[in-house]
Motif scaffolding. Sequence first.
Motif, PDB file in Angstrom:
ATOM      1  N   HIS A  22       0.824  -1.216   0.000  1.00  0.00           N
ATOM      2  CA  HIS A  22       0.000   0.000   0.000  1.00  0.00           C
ATOM      3  C   HIS A  22       0.859   1.268   0.000  1.00  0.00           C
ATOM      4  O   HIS A  22       0.674   2.154  -0.835  1.00  0.00           O
ATOM      5  N   ALA A  23       1.780   1.355   0.936  1.00  0.00           N
ATOM      6  CA  ALA A  23       2.630   2.544   1.032  1.00  0.00           C
ATOM      7  C   ALA A  23       3.545   2.677  -0.183  1.00  0.00           C
ATOM      8  O   ALA A  23       3.812   3.789  -0.632  1.00  0.00           O
ATOM      9  N   LEU A  24       4.010   1.574  -0.708  1.00  0.00           N
ATOM     10  CA  LEU A  24       4.843   1.624  -1.914  1.00  0.00           C
ATOM     11  C   LEU A  24       4.082   2.228  -3.086  1.00  0.00           C
ATOM     12  O   LEU A  24       4.629   3.028  -3.846  1.00  0.00           O
ATOM     13  N   GLY A  25       2.819   1.840  -3.226  1.00  0.00           N
ATOM     14  CA  GLY A  25       2.007   2.357  -4.327  1.00  0.00           C
ATOM     15  C   GLY A  25       1.838   3.858  -4.254  1.00  0.00           C
ATOM     16  O   GLY A  25       2.010   4.559  -5.252  1.00  0.00           O
ATOM     17  N   SER A  26       1.544   4.358  -3.081  1.00  0.00           N
ATOM     18  CA  SER A  26       1.319   5.798  -2.919  1.00  0.00           C
ATOM     19  C   SER A  26       2.599   6.601  -3.069  1.00  0.00           C
ATOM     20  O   SER A  26       2.645   7.587  -3.816  1.00  0.00           O
ATOM     21  N   SER A  27       3.627   6.198  -2.373  1.00  0.00           N
ATOM     22  CA  SER A  27       4.863   6.990  -2.399  1.00  0.00           C
ATOM     23  C   SER A  27       5.527   6.956  -3.776  1.00  0.00           C
ATOM     24  O   SER A  27       6.038   7.970  -4.239  1.00  0.00           O
ATOM     25  N   SER A  28       5.493   5.824  -4.438  1.00  0.00           N
ATOM     26  CA  SER A  28       6.108   5.760  -5.760  1.00  0.00           C
ATOM     27  C   SER A  28       5.313   6.566  -6.782  1.00  0.00           C
ATOM     28  O   SER A  28       5.891   7.169  -7.689  1.00  0.00           O
ATOM     29  N   ALA A  29       4.004   6.613  -6.630  1.00  0.00           N
ATOM     30  CA  ALA A  29       3.188   7.440  -7.534  1.00  0.00           C
ATOM     31  C   ALA A  29       3.539   8.912  -7.381  1.00  0.00           C
ATOM     32  O   ALA A  29       3.672   9.641  -8.368  1.00  0.00           O
ATOM     33  N   ASN A  30       3.704   9.358  -6.143  1.00  0.00           N
ATOM     34  CA  ASN A  30       4.053  10.759  -5.894  1.00  0.00           C
ATOM     35  C   ASN A  30       5.379  11.146  -6.540  1.00  0.00           C
ATOM     36  O   ASN A  30       5.576  12.304  -6.904  1.00  0.00           O
ATOM     37  N   LEU A  31       6.263  10.178  -6.681  1.00  0.00           N
ATOM     38  CA  LEU A  31       7.584  10.443  -7.242  1.00  0.00           C
ATOM     39  C   LEU A  31       7.668  10.136  -8.732  1.00  0.00           C
ATOM     40  O   LEU A  31       8.732  10.252  -9.327  1.00  0.00           O
ATOM     41  N   GLY A  32       6.579   9.739  -9.331  1.00  0.00           N
ATOM     42  CA  GLY A  32       6.566   9.495 -10.768  1.00  0.00           C
ATOM     43  C   GLY A  32       7.038   8.122 -11.187  1.00  0.00           C
ATOM     44  O   GLY A  32       7.227   7.863 -12.377  1.00  0.00           O
ATOM     45  N   ALA A  33       7.215   7.214 -10.235  1.00  0.00           N
ATOM     46  CA  ALA A  33       7.620   5.840 -10.550  1.00  0.00           C
ATOM     47  C   ALA A  33       6.364   5.026 -10.821  1.00  0.00           C
ATOM     48  O   ALA A  33       5.925   4.209 -10.008  1.00  0.00           O
ATOM     49  N   THR A  34       5.765   5.262 -11.976  1.00  0.00           N
ATOM     50  CA  THR A  34       4.439   4.722 -12.262  1.00  0.00           C
ATOM     51  C   THR A  34       4.414   3.203 -12.422  1.00  0.00           C
ATOM     52  O   THR A  34       3.418   2.572 -12.062  1.00  0.00           O
ATOM     53  N   ALA A  35       5.458   2.612 -12.955  1.00  0.00           N
ATOM     54  CA  ALA A  35       5.453   1.145 -13.101  1.00  0.00           C
ATOM     55  C   ALA A  35       5.373   0.478 -11.726  1.00  0.00           C
ATOM     56  O   ALA A  35       4.588  -0.456 -11.526  1.00  0.00           O
ATOM     57  N   LEU A  36       6.160   0.960 -10.793  1.00  0.00           N
ATOM     58  CA  LEU A  36       6.130   0.424  -9.436  1.00  0.00           C
ATOM     59  C   LEU A  36       4.787   0.705  -8.782  1.00  0.00           C
ATOM     60  O   LEU A  36       4.173  -0.177  -8.178  1.00  0.00           O
TER      61      LEU A  36
END
Length: 118
Positions: free
Chosen positions: A60-74
């Motif tokens: 869950h946290a990986l999905g949110s934090s990576s989205a904020n940073l533009g790491a869309t694949a992750l």
Amino acid sequence: MTTLPDRLDPEAIERLDRLGGDGFIVRIVDVFLEDAPTRMAAAREAVAADDLAGLAAAVHALGSSSANLGATALSDLAREMERQAYAKERRALDRMPALEDAFQRACGLLAELRRERA
């Protein structure tokens, strides 16, 4: 095998730039690079324990934090795994290798962004 992107989402990086510029970007990338390995370890442990609820919490946290940073694949993969895990779909456990690949790629791209902005 899915091909991972060669770059971060430029729109996400532009948003971060508007929020605080280079210093802000460096700080939040640092936080991600410090915190995300713990989340990945929790995901690995959940998979090893056959624990769908634990996997959902870890990604869950990986999905949110990576989205904020533009790491869309992750982000996309983590969110899909979270959805599957909450739905008790066991295939979420089988996607861990893909998550590992996306995580490594995202960390490399974020480290590169950090070097550019430091």
